[in-house]
Scaffold this motif. Structure first.
Motif, short mmCIF file in Angstrom:
data_model
loop_
_atom_site.label_atom_id
_atom_site.label_comp_id
_atom_site.label_asym_id
_atom_site.label_seq_id
_atom_site.Cartn_x
_atom_site.Cartn_y
_atom_site.Cartn_z
N TYR A 172 -13.51 1.52 -5.34
CA TYR A 172 -12.21 0.97 -4.93
C TYR A 172 -12.18 0.63 -3.45
CZ TYR A 172 -9.99 1.72 -9.44
OH TYR A 172 -9.65 1.64 -10.78
N SER A 213 -10.94 -3.00 -2.57
CA SER A 213 -9.78 -3.16 -1.68
C SER A 213 -10.15 -3.98 -0.45
CB SER A 213 -9.25 -1.79 -1.25
OG SER A 213 -8.79 -1.05 -2.36
N THR A 242 0.81 -1.22 0.00
CA THR A 242 0.00 0.00 0.00
C THR A 242 0.84 1.27 0.00
OG1 THR A 242 -1.82 -1.14 1.12
CG2 THR A 242 -1.77 1.27 1.29
N THR A 262 -10.35 7.65 -1.27
CA THR A 262 -10.53 6.55 -2.21
C THR A 262 -11.93 6.56 -2.79
OG1 THR A 262 -9.05 5.22 -0.81
CG2 THR A 262 -10.30 4.05 -2.50
N PHE A 316 -6.50 1.19 -5.56
CA PHE A 316 -6.60 -0.18 -5.05
C PHE A 316 -5.43 -0.43 -4.11
CE2 PHE A 316 -5.12 -4.59 -5.23
CZ PHE A 316 -6.22 -5.19 -4.62
N HIS A 317 -5.72 -0.88 -2.92
CA HIS A 317 -4.68 -1.14 -1.93
C HIS A 317 -5.14 -2.26 -1.00
CE1 HIS A 317 -7.26 2.30 -0.73
NE2 HIS A 317 -7.37 1.61 0.40
N LEU A 318 -4.24 -2.75 -0.19
CA LEU A 318 -4.58 -3.79 0.78
C LEU A 318 -4.80 -3.15 2.14
CD1 LEU A 318 -2.01 -6.56 -0.26
CD2 LEU A 318 -4.44 -6.42 -0.84
N SER A 337 -8.94 -7.85 0.49
CA SER A 337 -8.28 -8.03 1.79
C SER A 337 -9.00 -9.07 2.64
CB SER A 337 -8.20 -6.69 2.53
OG SER A 337 -7.47 -5.73 1.78
#
Length: 233
Positions: free
Chosen positions: A186, A190, A30, A182, A49-51, A194
Motif C-alpha cells: 500500500y 499510495s 487521508t 502501512t 490506501f491514502h494520498l 499520488s
C-alpha cells in the motif's frame, strides 16, 4: 523585472490555486473521508490506501523539468510507474534478503535497482531517469515513515483499525505512534497514485495558464491569420 513578473504571474497563480486544492483534497481524503476509525482528536485513522501530499509535488516539479508539455507528461507518468515498481521490487527483495536490524539488504537492492534504472535509459528518450529516481525515492521515503513494513516484521501494523492501533504489538512502527503504519504494498500504491496526481496537476497548470493568460494584439492577430489564411487567386 516588471515584465518578467507579469509574464510569470498567471502561471504562479494557477499553480498556487491548484496546490491549495490538491493539499486540501489529499489531506481530507487521508484523515477525514477514507479512513478506518475516529482517533478522538478531530482526525481519523488513515486507511491503508491514502494520498500523500508531497509526492504529487515531486512529479509536478519533474513535469516542468521535462519540458512542461504533453511529451513531458507522458515521460513523467511512465517514470512514476517504472520508478514505483522498481521501489516495490526493492522493498520486497531487500526484506527477503536481510530483515531488521540489518540494513545491508536494503542498501544492496537499492544499488541494484538504481543501476538498472539508469541502464534502461538506453531504451530511448521515453525513459526519463531523473523522474524515475524521484518516484523510486518517494516510495522509499514513505516506506521509512510508515514503518518499513516487511523488513520490520509487522512494521505496517496488523490490521488497520483502532483496536490494532491501541496495542503496541499490532500498531506497527509508523510515525505518530503507528497512525500511519502501512503495509509496504500500500505504500507503493499510495505513492504511485499520488505521483500520477502530480502529473495531472502539472498538465492542468499549463493548460489553465494558457486559458487565463491575456494575449497581446499581435498574438491575437496571428491566431486569426492561422485560422483564416488568405487564398490567392
Amino acid at each position: 523585472m516588471i515584465g518578467r513578473i507579469k509574464a510569470t504571474l498567471p502561471l504562479a497563480v494557477v499553480i498556487g490555486v491548484l496546490a491549495l486544492v490538491w493539499t486540501d483534497v489529499a489531506l481530507n481524503f487521508t484523515f477525514h473521508w477514507v479512513t478506518d476509525g475516529d482517533l478522538g482528536n478531530g482526525l481519523s485513522l488513515p486507511s491503508n490506501f491514502h494520498l500523500v501530499v508531497p509526492a504529487a509535488f515531486v512529479a509536478w516539479g519533474f513535469f516542468f523539468a521535462a519540458g512542461a508539455d504533453t511529451a513531458a507528461f507522458v515521460k513523467v507518468v511512465i517514470a512514476s510507474v517504472v520508478g514505483g515498481l522498481a521501489a516495490l521490487g526493492a522493498m520486497a527483495a531487500a526484506s527477503a534478503t536481510a530483515d531488521l536490524p540489518d540494513f545491508w539488504g536494503i542498501a544492496l537492492w537499492v544499488g541494484i535497482f538504481a543501476t538498472v534504472l539508469v541502464l534502461l535509459s538506453v531504451l530511448g528518450d521515453w525513459h526519463y531517469v531523473p523522474a524515475t529516481f524521484g518516484a523510486f525515492a518517494s516510495v522509499f521515503f514513505w516506506w521509512t515513515a510508515t514503518g518499513l513494513d516487511y523488513w520490520a516484521p509487522d512494521g505496517g501494523g496488523v490490521g488497520n483499525g483502532l483496536e490494532a492501533l491501541s496495542d503496541p504489538a499490532t500498531a506497527g512502527a509508523g510515525a505518530f505512534g503507528g497512525v500511519i503504519s502501512t503495509p509496504f504494498v500500500y505504500v507503493w500504491l499510495s505513492i504511485t497514485v499520488s505521483l500520477l496526481c502530480g502529473c495531472v496537476l502539472g498538465l492542468l497548470s499549463v493548460k489553465l495558464t494558457a486559458l487565463v493568460t491575456p494575449r497581446s494584439p499581435a498574438e491575437a492577430e496571428a491566431e486569426v491569420v492561422d485560422k483564416h489564411p488568405s487564398h490567392s487567386s
